[in-house]
Design a protein around this motif. Structure first.
Motif, short mmCIF file in Angstrom:
data_model
loop_
_atom_site.label_atom_id
_atom_site.label_comp_id
_atom_site.label_asym_id
_atom_site.label_seq_id
_atom_site.Cartn_x
_atom_site.Cartn_y
_atom_site.Cartn_z
N GLY A 178 0.87 -1.03 0.11
CA GLY A 178 -0.08 -0.04 0.15
C GLY A 178 0.92 1.08 0.33
O GLY A 178 1.79 1.30 -0.95
N ASP A 179 0.64 2.20 0.96
CA ASP A 179 1.37 3.37 1.11
C ASP A 179 2.51 3.40 2.21
O ASP A 179 3.27 4.32 2.27
CB ASP A 179 0.57 4.34 1.44
CG ASP A 179 -0.63 4.83 0.31
OD1 ASP A 179 -0.13 4.61 -0.85
OD2 ASP A 179 -1.56 5.26 0.56
N ASN A 180 2.68 2.22 2.79
CA ASN A 180 3.42 2.13 3.71
C ASN A 180 4.63 1.15 3.38
O ASN A 180 4.55 -0.06 2.54
CB ASN A 180 3.01 1.46 4.89
CG ASN A 180 1.67 2.29 5.40
OD1 ASN A 180 1.95 3.69 5.51
ND2 ASN A 180 0.65 1.83 6.00
N SER A 181 5.78 1.04 3.97
CA SER A 181 6.90 0.28 3.74
C SER A 181 6.95 -0.67 4.91
O SER A 181 7.11 -0.14 6.11
CB SER A 181 8.19 0.91 3.36
OG SER A 181 8.66 1.73 4.36
N VAL A 182 6.96 -1.91 4.61
CA VAL A 182 7.25 -3.05 5.61
C VAL A 182 8.50 -3.72 5.28
O VAL A 182 8.94 -4.21 4.36
CB VAL A 182 6.25 -4.00 5.52
CG1 VAL A 182 6.30 -4.97 6.78
CG2 VAL A 182 4.80 -3.23 5.91
N LYS A 183 9.51 -3.56 6.40
CA LYS A 183 10.93 -3.99 6.15
C LYS A 183 10.90 -5.61 6.56
O LYS A 183 10.55 -6.02 7.81
CB LYS A 183 11.83 -3.00 7.04
CG LYS A 183 13.12 -3.72 7.06
CD LYS A 183 14.32 -2.68 7.33
CE LYS A 183 14.06 -2.22 8.84
NZ LYS A 183 15.12 -1.12 9.10
N TYR A 184 11.13 -6.36 5.56
CA TYR A 184 11.26 -7.62 5.93
C TYR A 184 12.84 -8.04 5.35
O TYR A 184 13.14 -7.95 4.02
CB TYR A 184 10.51 -8.60 5.02
CG TYR A 184 10.75 -10.04 5.02
CD1 TYR A 184 10.72 -10.35 6.27
CD2 TYR A 184 10.93 -10.58 3.93
CE1 TYR A 184 11.25 -12.06 6.43
CE2 TYR A 184 11.34 -12.17 3.95
CZ TYR A 184 11.53 -12.68 5.02
OH TYR A 184 11.56 -14.07 5.00
N ILE A 185 13.90 -8.25 6.36
CA ILE A 185 15.25 -8.62 5.87
C ILE A 185 15.48 -10.03 5.91
O ILE A 185 15.34 -10.72 6.89
CB ILE A 185 16.03 -7.58 6.76
CG1 ILE A 185 15.84 -6.34 6.97
CG2 ILE A 185 17.42 -7.98 6.41
CD1 ILE A 185 16.51 -5.49 7.90
N LYS A 236 -6.32 -6.79 4.49
CA LYS A 236 -7.50 -6.80 3.35
C LYS A 236 -6.93 -6.16 2.04
O LYS A 236 -7.19 -6.56 0.85
CB LYS A 236 -8.72 -6.13 3.71
CG LYS A 236 -9.44 -6.94 4.86
CD LYS A 236 -10.72 -6.27 5.19
CE LYS A 236 -11.63 -7.25 6.09
NZ LYS A 236 -13.00 -6.62 6.38
N ILE A 237 -6.17 -4.93 2.11
CA ILE A 237 -5.85 -4.28 0.97
C ILE A 237 -4.91 -5.27 0.16
O ILE A 237 -4.80 -5.27 -0.96
CB ILE A 237 -5.20 -3.05 1.51
CG1 ILE A 237 -4.72 -2.19 0.27
CG2 ILE A 237 -3.85 -3.10 2.26
CD1 ILE A 237 -4.13 -0.69 0.51
N ASP A 238 -4.09 -5.92 1.03
CA ASP A 238 -3.16 -7.09 0.35
C ASP A 238 -3.88 -8.09 -0.50
O ASP A 238 -3.64 -8.41 -1.66
CB ASP A 238 -2.31 -7.62 1.25
CG ASP A 238 -1.37 -6.60 2.16
OD1 ASP A 238 -1.22 -5.64 1.69
OD2 ASP A 238 -1.11 -7.00 3.52
N GLN A 239 -4.79 -8.58 0.06
CA GLN A 239 -5.72 -9.54 -0.70
C GLN A 239 -6.40 -8.87 -1.82
O GLN A 239 -6.27 -9.49 -2.94
CB GLN A 239 -6.63 -10.17 0.35
CG GLN A 239 -6.19 -11.05 1.52
CD GLN A 239 -7.30 -11.40 2.46
OE1 GLN A 239 -8.32 -10.76 2.47
NE2 GLN A 239 -6.95 -12.52 3.16
N GLU A 240 -6.76 -7.73 -1.65
CA GLU A 240 -7.46 -7.04 -3.00
C GLU A 240 -6.51 -6.97 -3.94
O GLU A 240 -6.68 -6.81 -5.03
CB GLU A 240 -8.33 -5.74 -2.26
CG GLU A 240 -9.31 -5.80 -1.60
CD GLU A 240 -9.89 -4.78 -0.85
OE1 GLU A 240 -9.13 -3.54 -1.22
OE2 GLU A 240 -10.72 -4.52 -0.16
N THR A 241 -5.31 -6.29 -3.50
CA THR A 241 -4.30 -6.03 -4.39
C THR A 241 -3.86 -7.26 -5.27
O THR A 241 -3.93 -7.44 -6.48
CB THR A 241 -3.03 -5.50 -4.02
OG1 THR A 241 -3.54 -4.05 -3.42
CG2 THR A 241 -2.07 -4.93 -4.89
N ALA A 242 -3.87 -8.29 -4.37
CA ALA A 242 -3.35 -9.70 -4.87
C ALA A 242 -4.41 -10.38 -6.22
O ALA A 242 -4.06 -10.83 -7.09
CB ALA A 242 -3.21 -10.84 -3.86
#
Length: 721
Positions: free
Chosen positions: A246-253, A287-293
């Motif tokens: 979405g509009d946020n960055s989630v850091k996964y290293i 939910k936004i991830d599921q819709e985008t997916a």
């Protein structure tokens, strides 16, 4: 022994593959220029520009820079001239990796200002100190003279007054004795002195190392990256280790993630395929991830074939078909059939295929084995190089070998029907084409230029071991041949190869009618006649153009020409001649309208960055789907020919009898069985070994034999969707 430039380039490309990014053209150009300088006995230097370098392209470049100390590269310049800059922390890691061969650093943006110098100083044992400003400079060059006599400079442009007094920083960060400041500006502006604290937060924890120690190993650079990422959680590091949702960055290293995690649309594909999934790769699914997916999946992928929305089972499809049949029998005269029962037989055939494929998690892959392969008392193994399905006999296939043999085989039971050994010097059979009106005859061409017409009824029989008569007719040779193709009336055939010319032959007389010279600027690998127009053919070339020709116009100028962005490997017409499928180097696959060459569809398959990754594509299920594979990859991709959406990938990793990695050398869709194909796969080691692997997408690997043996063969010339 120093690492040469060619090896550096190879390692850089391999690193790009590992990180699932395309090699940067500018970096490849830099390596090429360095190789040219080396050959001219000039200073072998690299001029690396950070302009427009994406964050995702940083890890392979870092890997390359870490190799430079042991290479024949003598000097490295690092420059940035545009407003678009790479993260300053990345630039610092690059400079540290380049080590003593760093000659010029030219940074022209404010984004590299205070924080950049702070990171630089704290990683190089500078310690707390005061820096006084003595003036503003829009462009200063800092030079130093190393012990070996080579001049190095650092150019930090557009600095404000707080960074102008940096002699001490430069002395400490490079452990230099002499620093000379060369001011490119003719005027100097005075300003008040100011105090700046460049003390490092790392020093307070006793974690500062001298530059010489940091350079001792690559793992320390990785640790430094970890430190930078953890230093400021409020500003997550963007790049290959950051996921934007979405509009946020989630850091996964994760430095040890599976390669599949770097595939395009991987996360969207997994979320859409597993609707019950709540967490993926330690990240929650919103939910936004599921819709985008769902939106991404519907745009780029097919869940089941023929654009069916949901999976169905075989019984449900058969029930609907029977209800339709009974409804037609009781239908009143003149009454229109409802949509539910008005589906065509083709619709239910496709629905059955979709249902079968949807129930098969893993398709059936079966290496073609041969029985009755004892020829004239000698046990024989084959190394296939080219193969073709028979156009009218569903069980027959012919293949040519690297040793110049030609073998006709029943690919359903593996029994060899006819065989002709190599005659004379060893050669590879690269071109094969069956005649349609004379189903026992075929044209074969070899890389030594040999062209022959064979009749399999007159070829050596496996049972008798003797030849039935005059088995071949010879044609004039075509040097460095790579391809032959017969027209739709079996009157003419074309030959092409490592040449800009194409030769036209008359089959009945055995004569070469004409050689069309300079049809392209580069060589023509595989050209094809149309399936229904005996005078029309398409010729692709490595000059990036594909041209349509008509023999009735005495080929002087083409009917039209279409261009790719890379060299064209091959073309083929759809079964109805409506489309032209063009395959260019490194997975550039496009579908054109055959009538005028307009682009109909670009399949947008990800490239690998290799200029040697030759791609071949053919139609399957009539013109419904295309199959595409490349010689540097072990994957065959299946895409819808109407929408371009990906249906499935077939991996050859660990396949074959030896269970070793294999790559795709050629492939064909089965003209009689839906969702069946054969792949000519070559082993990585040894490279001389190859085999034909049959693929049945409608049968799983668990109960494949029952489906495979009982499957009925029928032509598939369906139109689409």
């Amino acid at each position: 022994m120093a690492i040469d430039i060619a090896t550096l380039e190879e390692r850089y490309i391999n690193s790009c593959r590992k990180h699932c990014v395309s090699p940067n053209d500018a970096i490849l150009s830099v390596l090429f220029k360095a190789e040219v300088k080396k050959s001219c006995n000039e200073l072998c230097s690299l001029e690396i520009s950070l302009d427009h370098l994406k964050d995702a392209e940083f890890p392979p470049l870092l890997d390359l820079c870490m190799e430079l100390d042991a290479s024949e590269v003598e000097a490295v310049d690092l420059r940035n001239e545009s407003l678009h800059v790479l993260n300053g922390k990345y630039a610092l890691l690059l400079m540290r990796a380049i080590n003593q061969k760093l000659q010029v650093v030219d940074l022209q943006d404010l984004a590299f200002g205070k924080d950049f110098l702070r990171h630089w100083s704290c990683c190089n044992d500078v310690g707390p100190y005061s820096a006084s400003s003595s003036g503003k400079s829009h462009h200063k060059t800092y030079s130093n003279q190393r012990n070996n006599g080579r001049t190095s400079s650092i150019n930090i442009g557009e600095l404000t007054d707080q960074y102008s007094s940096t002699e001490e920083v430069l002395r400490n960060m490079f452990l230099l004795n002499n620093v000379v400041i060369n001011d490119d500006e003719s005027r100097a502006e005075d300003s008040e002195d100011s105090e700046l604290d460049f003390s490092s937060p790392l020093q307070e924890h006793g974690s500062v190392e001298r530059l010489s120690n940091v350079f001792s190993g690559g793992n320390r650079l990785r640790d430094s990256l970890d430190n930078f990422q953890n230093q400021n959680e409020a500003e997550p590091l963007a790049g290959p280790f950051t996921k934007y949702i979405g509009d946020n960055s989630v850091k996964y290293i994760s430095y040890h993630a599976s390669p599949i995690c770097f595939e395009k649309y991987y996360r969207e594909y997994m979320i859409a395929s597993l609707p019950g999934l709540r967490i993926l790769d330690n990240l929650p699914i919103r939910k936004i991830d599921q819709e985008t997916a769902r939106m991404t999946f519907s745009e780029y992928f097919e869940h089941v074939p023929y654009q069916r929305k949901h999976k169905e089972n075989d019984i449900s499809v058969l029930q609907k078909r029977e209800l339709r049949s009974s409804q037609n029998h009781v239908q009143s005269p003149g009454k229109k059939v409802s949509n539910l029962y008005g589906k065509s037989q083709c619709f239910y055939t496709r629905s059955l295929s979709a249902a079968k494929m949807g129930s098969c998690a893993r398709p059936f892959l079966n290496p073609l084995s041969f029985s009755g392969s004892t020829l004239v008392g000698e046990s024989k193994s084959f190394r296939p190089r080219q193969f073709e399905y028979h156009p009218s006999n569903s069980s027959l296939m012919v293949f040519g070998t690297l040793d110049g043999e030609i073998v006709a085989v029943n690919h359903e039971n593996g029994k060899i029907v006819s065989y002709i050994p190599s005659l004379g010097a060893v050669n590879s059979v690269l071109g094969l084409c069956w005649l349609k009106k004379y189903p026992s005859k075929l044209i074969a061409g070899s890389d030594n230029g040999s062209l022959k017409l064979y009749d399999i009824h007159h070829m050596r029989s496996v049972e008798t071991g003797i030849c039935g008569g005059a088995g071949s007719v010879s044609f004039d040779e075509f040097d460095q041949l790579t391809s032959v193709h017969v027209n739709s009336t079996d009157e003419l055939f074309l030959a092409s190869g490592y040449s800009r010319d194409v030769a036209l032959y008359d089959i009945s007389s055995g004569k070469r009618l004409q050689v069309f010279t300079n049809m392209h600027r580069e060589h023509i690998n595989v050209m094809k006649f149309a399936n229904h127009s005996p005078s029309v053919f398409a010729a692709p070339s490595f000059d990036q153009d594909v041209k349509m020709w008509d023999l009735r116009q005495k080929p002087i100028s083409p009917c039209y020409s279409s261009s790719s962005s890379r060299g064209n490997v091959m073309v083929c017409f759809s079964p109805d001649d409506h489309y032209l499928l063009v395959s260019a180097v490194d997975n550039e696959v496009r579908q054109l309208l055959a009538v005028d060459g307009r682009l109909h569809l670009n399949f947008e398959i990800a490239s690998t960055g290799s200029s040697q990754n030759y791609t071949r594509s053919y139609y399957m299920n009539g013109r419904d789907y295309i199959i595409s594979g490349s010689c540097d990859e072990h994957v065959v991709r299946i895409c819808c020919a109407q929408t371009g959406r990906r249906l499935r990938d077939i991996s050859l990793e660990g396949r074959g009898r030896s269970r070793s990695s294999m790559f795709v050398q050629s492939l064909r869709g089965d003209p009689f069985r839906e969702f069946n194909m054969s792949i000519l796969a070559a082993h990585m080691r040894p490279r001389s070994k190859s085999e034909i692997i049959k693929v049945n997408l409608l049968a799983s690997s668990d109960y494949a034999k029952e489906h495979f043996d009982g499957q009925q063969a029928c032509p598939t010339n369906s139109m689409g969707g």
